[in-house]
Motif scaffolding. Structure first.
Motif, PDB file in Angstrom:
ATOM      1  N   ARG A 290      28.613  18.592  58.311  1.00 16.65           N
ATOM      2  CA  ARG A 290      29.129  19.378  57.023  1.00 16.65           C
ATOM      3  C   ARG A 290      28.447  20.794  56.880  1.00 16.65           C
ATOM      4  O   ARG A 290      29.067  21.701  56.657  1.00 16.65           O
ATOM      5  N   SER A 291      27.262  20.482  57.502  1.00 18.01           N
ATOM      6  CA  SER A 291      26.571  22.101  57.429  1.00 18.01           C
ATOM      7  C   SER A 291      27.332  23.105  58.326  1.00 18.01           C
ATOM      8  O   SER A 291      27.138  24.297  58.015  1.00 18.01           O
TER       9      SER A 291
ATOM     10  N   ARG B  80      26.005  14.624  56.538  1.00 17.72           N
ATOM     11  CA  ARG B  80      25.504  15.921  56.000  1.00 17.72           C
ATOM     12  C   ARG B  80      24.882  17.074  57.090  1.00 17.72           C
ATOM     13  O   ARG B  80      25.522  18.274  56.724  1.00 17.72           O
TER      14      ARG B  80
END
Ligand code: BEZ
Ligand code: FE
Length: 300
Positions: A27-28, A24
Protein backbone atom coordinates in the motif's frame (compact mmCIF):
# COMPACT_ATOMS: atom_id res chain seq x y z
CA UNK A 1 -3.75 -34.15 25.15
CA UNK A 2 -4.76 -34.83 21.50
CA UNK A 3 -3.35 -32.92 18.55
CA UNK A 4 -5.73 -30.63 16.71
CA UNK A 5 -5.69 -30.52 12.90
CA UNK A 6 -6.45 -26.82 12.78
CA UNK A 7 -3.50 -24.42 12.96
CA UNK A 8 -2.67 -23.49 16.53
CA UNK A 9 -3.57 -19.88 17.30
CA UNK A 10 0.13 -18.87 17.45
CA UNK A 11 0.70 -20.04 13.85
CA UNK A 12 -2.41 -18.26 12.62
CA UNK A 13 -1.29 -15.12 14.39
CA UNK A 14 2.20 -15.43 12.87
CA UNK A 15 0.76 -15.76 9.35
CA UNK A 16 -1.54 -12.80 9.95
CA UNK A 17 1.40 -10.63 11.02
CA UNK A 18 3.52 -11.60 8.01
CA UNK A 19 0.69 -11.01 5.55
CA UNK A 20 -0.29 -7.75 7.17
CA UNK A 21 3.27 -6.47 6.70
CA UNK A 22 3.29 -7.41 3.00
CA UNK A 23 -0.03 -5.59 2.49
CA UNK A 24 1.22 -2.52 4.32
CA UNK A 25 4.40 -2.35 2.22
CA UNK A 26 2.37 -2.83 -0.99
CA UNK A 27 0.00 0.00 0.00
CA UNK A 28 2.97 2.34 0.55
CA UNK A 29 3.28 2.53 -3.25
CA UNK A 30 -0.42 3.25 -3.86
CA UNK A 31 0.14 6.95 -4.55
CA UNK A 32 3.07 6.46 -6.94
CA UNK A 33 2.33 8.74 -9.91
CA UNK A 34 4.19 6.55 -12.40
CA UNK A 35 2.04 3.46 -13.05
CA UNK A 36 4.92 1.36 -14.40
CA UNK A 37 7.15 2.18 -11.45
CA UNK A 38 4.29 1.30 -9.11
CA UNK A 39 3.77 -2.04 -10.87
CA UNK A 40 7.48 -2.87 -10.70
CA UNK A 41 7.88 -1.92 -7.03
CA UNK A 42 4.76 -3.73 -5.88
CA UNK A 43 5.68 -6.90 -7.79
CA UNK A 44 9.21 -6.73 -6.41
CA UNK A 45 7.85 -6.48 -2.87
CA UNK A 46 5.47 -9.39 -3.46
CA UNK A 47 8.23 -11.68 -4.80
CA UNK A 48 10.80 -10.54 -2.26
CA UNK A 49 8.50 -11.18 0.70
CA UNK A 50 7.39 -14.45 -0.90
CA UNK A 51 11.04 -15.52 -1.01
CA UNK A 52 11.77 -14.43 2.58
CA UNK A 53 8.70 -16.26 3.88
CA UNK A 54 9.18 -19.39 1.74
CA UNK A 55 12.75 -20.03 2.83
CA UNK A 56 12.13 -18.69 6.40
CA UNK A 57 15.27 -16.54 6.05
CA UNK A 58 17.30 -16.35 9.27
CA UNK A 59 18.75 -13.08 10.48
CA UNK A 60 22.28 -14.45 9.96
CA UNK A 61 21.41 -15.30 6.34
CA UNK A 62 19.94 -11.82 5.83
CA UNK A 63 23.22 -10.37 7.18
CA UNK A 64 25.28 -12.55 4.83
CA UNK A 65 23.14 -11.47 1.89
CA UNK A 66 23.70 -7.81 2.76
CA UNK A 67 27.46 -8.42 3.09
CA UNK A 68 27.51 -10.18 -0.30
CA UNK A 69 25.71 -7.33 -2.05
CA UNK A 70 28.02 -4.83 -0.33
CA UNK A 71 31.04 -6.68 -1.75
CA UNK A 72 29.41 -6.71 -5.19
CA UNK A 73 29.08 -2.94 -4.89
CA UNK A 74 32.61 -2.38 -3.62
CA UNK A 75 34.31 -4.23 -6.48
CA UNK A 76 32.19 -2.48 -9.12
CA UNK A 77 33.73 0.47 -10.96
CA UNK A 78 33.87 1.83 -14.56
CA UNK A 79 35.67 -1.32 -15.72
CA UNK A 80 34.30 -4.06 -13.46
CA UNK A 81 30.51 -4.47 -13.32
CA UNK A 82 29.92 -7.16 -10.73
CA UNK A 83 26.14 -6.52 -10.60
CA UNK A 84 25.84 -7.47 -14.28
CA UNK A 85 28.02 -10.51 -13.64
CA UNK A 86 25.62 -11.48 -10.84
CA UNK A 87 22.64 -10.97 -13.14
CA UNK A 88 24.42 -13.05 -15.82
CA UNK A 89 25.22 -15.95 -13.49
CA UNK A 90 21.66 -16.04 -12.14
CA UNK A 91 20.25 -16.20 -15.69
CA UNK A 92 18.53 -12.84 -15.20
CA UNK A 93 20.38 -11.27 -18.14
CA UNK A 94 19.38 -14.09 -20.50
CA UNK A 95 15.75 -13.96 -19.29
CA UNK A 96 15.62 -10.19 -19.94
CA UNK A 97 17.16 -10.73 -23.39
CA UNK A 98 14.61 -13.47 -24.18
CA UNK A 99 11.72 -11.20 -23.17
CA UNK A 100 13.02 -8.28 -25.22
CA UNK A 101 14.10 -10.13 -28.37
CA UNK A 102 10.90 -11.93 -29.24
CA UNK A 103 11.06 -14.72 -31.74
CA UNK A 104 10.38 -13.15 -35.14
CA UNK A 105 10.37 -15.37 -38.21
CA UNK A 106 13.82 -16.83 -38.73
CA UNK A 107 15.56 -13.94 -36.93
CA UNK A 108 18.86 -14.97 -35.37
CA UNK A 109 18.63 -15.44 -31.61
CA UNK A 110 20.25 -12.98 -29.24
CA UNK A 111 22.50 -13.74 -26.29
CA UNK A 112 24.41 -11.93 -23.54
CA UNK A 113 26.46 -8.83 -24.31
CA UNK A 114 29.19 -9.50 -21.76
CA UNK A 115 31.63 -6.95 -20.31
CA UNK A 116 34.28 -6.95 -23.04
CA UNK A 117 32.77 -4.94 -25.89
CA UNK A 118 34.70 -1.73 -26.63
CA UNK A 119 33.38 1.13 -28.74
CA UNK A 120 35.60 2.32 -31.56
CA UNK A 121 37.24 -0.98 -32.52
CA UNK A 122 39.24 -0.71 -35.78
CA UNK A 123 37.51 -1.07 -39.13
CA UNK A 124 38.57 -3.90 -41.41
CA UNK A 125 37.63 -4.53 -45.03
CA UNK A 126 35.74 -7.65 -46.13
CA UNK A 127 38.19 -10.51 -45.76
CA UNK A 128 40.31 -8.57 -43.23
CA UNK A 129 41.62 -9.90 -39.91
CA UNK A 130 39.79 -9.35 -36.62
CA UNK A 131 42.65 -11.01 -34.70
CA UNK A 132 44.97 -8.02 -35.06
CA UNK A 133 47.77 -10.02 -33.45
CA UNK A 134 45.63 -11.97 -30.93
CA UNK A 135 47.17 -15.43 -30.45
CA UNK A 136 45.22 -18.41 -31.69
CA UNK A 137 44.46 -20.76 -34.56
CA UNK A 138 43.28 -18.76 -37.60
CA UNK A 139 39.56 -19.07 -38.27
CA UNK A 140 37.79 -18.05 -41.48
CA UNK A 141 34.27 -16.74 -40.79
CA UNK A 142 31.76 -16.06 -43.54
CA UNK A 143 28.05 -15.64 -44.06
CA UNK A 144 25.33 -13.28 -45.18
CA UNK A 145 23.15 -10.73 -43.45
CA UNK A 146 19.48 -10.91 -44.50
CA UNK A 147 16.17 -9.61 -43.21
CA UNK A 148 13.29 -11.86 -42.16
CA UNK A 149 11.87 -11.64 -45.72
CA UNK A 150 15.11 -13.15 -47.02
CA UNK A 151 16.37 -9.94 -48.61
CA UNK A 152 20.12 -9.28 -48.35
CA UNK A 153 21.09 -6.43 -46.03
CA UNK A 154 24.05 -4.59 -47.59
CA UNK A 155 26.03 -2.15 -45.45
CA UNK A 156 25.12 -3.83 -42.14
CA UNK A 157 27.72 -2.99 -39.49
CA UNK A 158 29.18 -6.07 -37.84
CA UNK A 159 31.13 -5.60 -34.62
CA UNK A 160 33.11 -8.71 -33.72
CA UNK A 161 35.09 -9.40 -30.55
CA UNK A 162 36.67 -12.42 -28.91
CA UNK A 163 39.24 -13.68 -26.40
CA UNK A 164 42.65 -14.97 -27.54
CA UNK A 165 43.72 -18.61 -27.15
CA UNK A 166 44.83 -17.88 -23.57
CA UNK A 167 41.22 -16.95 -22.77
CA UNK A 168 41.84 -13.23 -22.38
CA UNK A 169 40.32 -10.23 -24.15
CA UNK A 170 42.74 -7.43 -25.12
CA UNK A 171 41.33 -5.18 -22.37
CA UNK A 172 42.37 -7.73 -19.74
CA UNK A 173 46.06 -7.12 -20.52
CA UNK A 174 47.61 -4.01 -19.02
CA UNK A 175 49.46 -2.89 -22.16
CA UNK A 176 46.65 -1.02 -23.98
CA UNK A 177 46.71 -3.41 -26.94
CA UNK A 178 43.78 -3.65 -29.36
CA UNK A 179 43.38 -7.21 -30.63
CA UNK A 180 40.59 -9.69 -31.22
CA UNK A 181 38.10 -6.96 -32.11
CA UNK A 182 37.11 -5.04 -35.22
CA UNK A 183 34.12 -3.89 -37.26
CA UNK A 184 33.25 -4.36 -40.90
CA UNK A 185 30.32 -3.80 -43.23
CA UNK A 186 28.42 -6.38 -45.23
CA UNK A 187 28.84 -6.19 -49.02
CA UNK A 188 26.28 -5.50 -51.78
CA UNK A 189 24.66 -8.93 -51.44
CA UNK A 190 24.71 -8.84 -47.65
CA UNK A 191 27.79 -11.05 -47.63
CA UNK A 192 30.62 -10.80 -45.13
CA UNK A 193 33.86 -12.63 -44.45
CA UNK A 194 36.84 -12.17 -42.18
CA UNK A 195 39.68 -13.93 -40.42
CA UNK A 196 39.57 -14.32 -36.62
CA UNK A 197 40.92 -16.92 -34.22
CA UNK A 198 39.13 -20.16 -33.37
CA UNK A 199 37.33 -19.45 -30.06
CA UNK A 200 38.51 -21.21 -26.91
CA UNK A 201 36.76 -21.43 -23.49
CA UNK A 202 37.61 -18.95 -20.75
CA UNK A 203 36.30 -18.10 -17.27
CA UNK A 204 34.23 -15.02 -16.48
CA UNK A 205 36.06 -12.71 -14.04
CA UNK A 206 35.85 -14.85 -10.89
CA UNK A 207 38.20 -13.17 -8.42
CA UNK A 208 35.29 -11.32 -6.73
CA UNK A 209 32.08 -12.09 -4.84
CA UNK A 210 30.35 -13.66 -7.86
CA UNK A 211 33.32 -16.04 -8.28
CA UNK A 212 33.08 -16.91 -4.57
CA UNK A 213 29.35 -17.54 -4.96
CA UNK A 214 30.00 -19.90 -7.91
CA UNK A 215 32.65 -21.67 -5.87
CA UNK A 216 30.38 -22.02 -2.83
CA UNK A 217 27.66 -23.68 -4.91
CA UNK A 218 30.04 -25.91 -6.89
CA UNK A 219 29.64 -24.14 -10.25
CA UNK A 220 32.39 -23.56 -12.78
CA UNK A 221 33.13 -19.99 -13.93
CA UNK A 222 33.87 -21.20 -17.48
CA UNK A 223 32.02 -19.96 -20.52
CA UNK A 224 31.65 -22.13 -23.58
CA UNK A 225 33.98 -20.98 -26.40
CA UNK A 226 32.36 -18.25 -28.49
CA UNK A 227 32.78 -15.37 -30.92
CA UNK A 228 30.76 -12.19 -30.22
CA UNK A 229 28.76 -10.27 -32.85
CA UNK A 230 26.74 -7.08 -32.71
CA UNK A 231 24.97 -6.37 -35.98
CA UNK A 232 23.24 -3.08 -36.73
CA UNK A 233 21.45 -1.99 -39.90
CA UNK A 234 18.95 0.69 -40.82
CA UNK A 235 15.36 -0.49 -40.23
CA UNK A 236 16.48 -3.63 -38.38
CA UNK A 237 16.47 -4.66 -34.73
CA UNK A 238 20.04 -4.59 -33.39
CA UNK A 239 21.31 -8.10 -32.84
CA UNK A 240 23.72 -8.86 -29.99
CA UNK A 241 24.76 -12.47 -30.12
CA UNK A 242 27.60 -14.95 -30.36
CA UNK A 243 28.31 -18.22 -32.08
CA UNK A 244 29.47 -21.29 -30.18
CA UNK A 245 31.66 -24.20 -31.23
CA UNK A 246 29.87 -27.49 -31.96
CA UNK A 247 31.36 -30.27 -29.83
CA UNK A 248 32.57 -27.96 -27.04
CA UNK A 249 31.96 -29.87 -23.81
CA UNK A 250 31.05 -26.65 -21.98
CA UNK A 251 27.94 -25.99 -24.10
CA UNK A 252 25.69 -27.52 -21.41
CA UNK A 253 27.21 -25.64 -18.49
CA UNK A 254 27.98 -22.17 -19.87
CA UNK A 255 28.05 -20.20 -16.63
CA UNK A 256 25.88 -17.33 -17.93
CA UNK A 257 23.31 -19.58 -19.70
CA UNK A 258 24.12 -17.92 -23.02
CA UNK A 259 24.09 -21.00 -25.26
CA UNK A 260 21.21 -21.53 -27.69
CA UNK A 261 21.17 -24.50 -30.01
CA UNK A 262 20.64 -22.30 -33.08
CA UNK A 263 23.90 -20.47 -32.29
CA UNK A 264 26.06 -23.60 -32.11
CA UNK A 265 28.05 -23.83 -35.37
CA UNK A 266 30.45 -26.27 -36.96
CA UNK A 267 33.95 -24.83 -36.84
CA UNK A 268 35.56 -27.19 -39.34
CA UNK A 269 39.25 -27.72 -38.63
CA UNK A 270 41.40 -27.82 -41.79
CA UNK A 271 44.63 -29.81 -41.86
CA UNK A 272 47.88 -27.89 -42.22
CA UNK A 273 48.53 -27.06 -45.84
CA UNK A 274 44.85 -26.84 -46.86
CA UNK A 275 44.50 -23.86 -49.23
CA UNK A 276 42.64 -20.94 -47.63
CA UNK A 277 39.61 -19.20 -49.22
CA UNK A 278 41.64 -16.05 -49.95
CA UNK A 279 45.01 -17.77 -50.54
CA UNK A 280 46.40 -16.38 -47.32
CA UNK A 281 49.41 -18.42 -46.26
CA UNK A 282 48.70 -20.11 -42.93
CA UNK A 283 51.20 -22.16 -40.95
CA UNK A 284 49.49 -25.16 -39.40
CA UNK A 285 45.79 -25.89 -39.00
CA UNK A 286 42.99 -23.37 -39.45
CA UNK A 287 39.23 -23.58 -39.08
CA UNK A 288 36.24 -22.26 -40.97
CA UNK A 289 32.69 -21.51 -39.96
CA UNK A 290 29.58 -20.20 -41.69
CA UNK A 291 27.13 -17.97 -39.85
CA UNK A 292 24.14 -16.65 -41.77
CA UNK A 293 22.53 -13.80 -39.89
CA UNK A 294 18.85 -12.86 -40.06
CA UNK A 295 17.78 -9.50 -38.64
CA UNK A 296 14.26 -8.82 -37.35
CA UNK A 297 12.61 -5.55 -38.40
CA UNK A 298 13.17 -2.62 -36.02
CA UNK A 299 10.53 -2.27 -33.33
CA UNK A 300 9.98 -6.02 -32.99
C1 BEZ B 1 31.64 -12.71 -22.22
O1 BEZ B 1 31.25 -13.47 -23.04
O2 BEZ B 1 32.55 -12.02 -22.57
C2 BEZ B 1 30.99 -12.64 -20.87
C3 BEZ B 1 29.62 -12.66 -20.78
C4 BEZ B 1 29.02 -12.56 -19.54
C5 BEZ B 1 29.80 -12.46 -18.40
C6 BEZ B 1 31.18 -12.44 -18.50
C7 BEZ B 1 31.79 -12.55 -19.74
FE1 FE C 1 32.95 -13.41 -24.38
Amino acid sequence: MTHSHTAPPAVAEQTRREEELVERVLRSFDDCADPRLKELMQALVRYLHGFLRDVRLTEEEWQKGIEFLTQVGHITDDKRQEFILLSDTLGASMQTIAINNEAHGAATEATVFGPFFVDGAPRIELGGDVAGGAAGEPCWVEGTVRDTDGRPVPGARLEVWEADEEGYYDVQYDDDRTAGRAHLFSGPDGEYRFWAVTPTPYPIPHDGPVGRMLDAVGRSPLRAAHLHFMVTAEGCRTLVTHIFVRGDELLETDTVFGVKESLVKAFERQPAGTPTPDDRAVDGTWSKVRFDIVLAPAGN
